[in-house]
Design an enzyme around this catalytic site. Sequence first.
Site, PDB file in Angstrom:
ATOM      1  N   HIS A 296     -14.683 -39.604  44.777  1.00 11.90           N
ATOM      2  CA  HIS A 296     -14.024 -40.068  45.995  1.00 11.90           C
ATOM      3  C   HIS A 296     -13.511 -41.490  45.825  1.00 11.90           C
ATOM      4  O   HIS A 296     -14.285 -42.439  45.781  1.00 11.90           O
ATOM      5  CB  HIS A 296     -15.064 -39.999  47.125  1.00 11.90           C
ATOM      6  N   ARG A 297     -12.205 -41.627  45.671  1.00 15.41           N
ATOM      7  CA  ARG A 297     -11.555 -42.912  45.380  1.00 15.41           C
ATOM      8  C   ARG A 297     -12.053 -43.454  44.035  1.00 15.41           C
ATOM      9  O   ARG A 297     -12.121 -44.658  43.835  1.00 15.41           O
ATOM     10  CB  ARG A 297     -11.784 -43.928  46.498  1.00 15.41           C
TER      11      ARG A 297
ATOM     12  N   GLU B 119     -10.337 -38.167  43.004  1.00 14.48           N
ATOM     13  CA  GLU B 119      -9.766 -38.037  44.352  1.00 14.48           C
ATOM     14  C   GLU B 119      -8.953 -39.278  44.690  1.00 14.48           C
ATOM     15  O   GLU B 119      -9.361 -40.404  44.365  1.00 14.48           O
ATOM     16  CB  GLU B 119     -10.899 -37.885  45.378  1.00 14.48           C
TER      17      GLU B 119
ATOM     18  N   ASP C 137      -6.110 -40.996  47.823  1.00 19.42           N
ATOM     19  CA  ASP C 137      -5.390 -40.924  49.101  1.00 19.42           C
ATOM     20  C   ASP C 137      -3.980 -41.411  48.835  1.00 19.42           C
ATOM     21  O   ASP C 137      -3.772 -42.576  48.480  1.00 19.42           O
ATOM     22  CB  ASP C 137      -6.079 -41.821  50.133  1.00 19.42           C
TER      23      ASP C 137
ATOM     24  N   HIS D 171      -6.476 -45.883  50.741  1.00 16.94           N
ATOM     25  CA  HIS D 171      -7.109 -45.087  51.789  1.00 16.94           C
ATOM     26  C   HIS D 171      -6.670 -45.489  53.202  1.00 16.94           C
ATOM     27  O   HIS D 171      -6.238 -44.653  53.985  1.00 16.94           O
ATOM     28  CB  HIS D 171      -8.633 -45.170  51.699  1.00 16.94           C
TER      29      HIS D 171
ATOM     30  N   GLU E  69      -4.959 -36.335  48.414  1.00 16.17           N
ATOM     31  CA  GLU E  69      -4.838 -36.211  49.878  1.00 16.17           C
ATOM     32  C   GLU E  69      -3.567 -36.895  50.358  1.00 16.17           C
ATOM     33  O   GLU E  69      -3.313 -38.047  49.996  1.00 16.17           O
ATOM     34  CB  GLU E  69      -6.053 -36.860  50.566  1.00 16.17           C
TER      35      GLU E  69
ATOM     36  N   GLN F 256      -5.039 -31.846  49.445  1.00 16.48           N
ATOM     37  CA  GLN F 256      -5.912 -31.870  50.614  1.00 16.48           C
ATOM     38  C   GLN F 256      -5.258 -32.676  51.723  1.00 16.48           C
ATOM     39  O   GLN F 256      -4.556 -33.654  51.464  1.00 16.48           O
ATOM     40  CB  GLN F 256      -7.266 -32.487  50.264  1.00 16.48           C
TER      41      GLN F 256
END
Length: 372
Positions: free
Chosen positions: A54-55, A81, A83, A96, A174, A209
């Site tokens: 995550h990030r 992952e 954003d 993010h 994402e 996502q």
Amino acid sequence: MKEFPLNTSLKATLSVTATALSVASAVSFSSFAQASDSTLSEQLGIADHAVIAHRGDSYNAPESTLPAYQLACEVGADYLELDLQRTKDGKLIAVHDDNLKRNTNIETVYPERAGDPVNTFTWAELEKLDAGSWFNHSYPERARESFRGLKLVTLDQVREIAENCAHQPGLYIETKVPEFFPGIEQDLKQDLTEHGWLDDDAKGKVILQTFNKSSLEALQDVMPNVPKILLLWAGDGYIPTKDSAPKADDESYAQYYARQEVASKAGYAEWLDYAKEHGAIGVGPSGTQANFDDAWSSQFSYMDLAKSWMVDMSHEKGLLMHMYTLDDREDLIRYRERGVDGFFTNRPNVAVKALTDSDGKDIEATLTQLGY
Ligand code: G3P
Ligand code: CA
């Protein structure tokens, strides 16, 4: 605190049913077994109990920077992952929040524009920002001099890290605040296509996502054969919740989220059905961490949208479940036992150790080897 969307025991082990076939056809299987005991994840080319960094490894290095992604790669994450947002001059980058105040020094460099969104800055302007020093101040126990002055990163840089590390992770992208970035889904397709990431032999290497239904539809429109996950949230505009007392002043967001409950199974099912009807191969619910009062965890512990009945319902509908965001072994094991298929984690090293036979890597030594 999460700035929310604005700003197997029972694995998905499925025989080939009509449901699974319809999911499978959405990702263009060249050969699909007539009958199979393999999991739905495997059939989609996605690791079982996928570890989704995550990030990057955002516990041990500043989120969404080179060392965070390099470290995640080295410790064996299955996916990096990010954003996705877009600069004024069209560069696709990993950020993010919907502004840059929390994790850069923008208030010093562009004080009058500090609260402005990413799409009002050129990449040349954003390259002047320090995206590492905030981490040293916020987490002195994990600070490193080499983090000072780190830059924001582009999608291309994250992709190159994935391509150049031994473990060869995929990308889990994402579309963040997509309402600010009309057409970003097409831009993403173009970038991934140019670099071979949407080739037939790259099955399962990219997962898309979004929390945003319109963006899911746009992603499905431009990349119908790429796996997609609809992220789940509960509350206004999302899955309806039961009435509950407002957040108290002395209550953390994690405590507040932990007492939220979905209003009905039917309300939850509607989101799953929407996801499936619009091309998603699965859903991405939030989870509640067991120890959510810890200073780190309290930022990442939300409503439990992966209760056992929810996991079962998803699988019965032929949908995978990749949940966010778990950093403790205890939580990872607890949710894996409910049947969750993959995990967003800020601590991919912890997750790899919890979910595989691996002993994991020495973080300190690995960061040093990477030059940090
Ligand atoms: O993308 C899954 C998880 O990252 C969703 O939460 O707010 O960290 O993007 P967020
Ligand atoms: Ca995300």
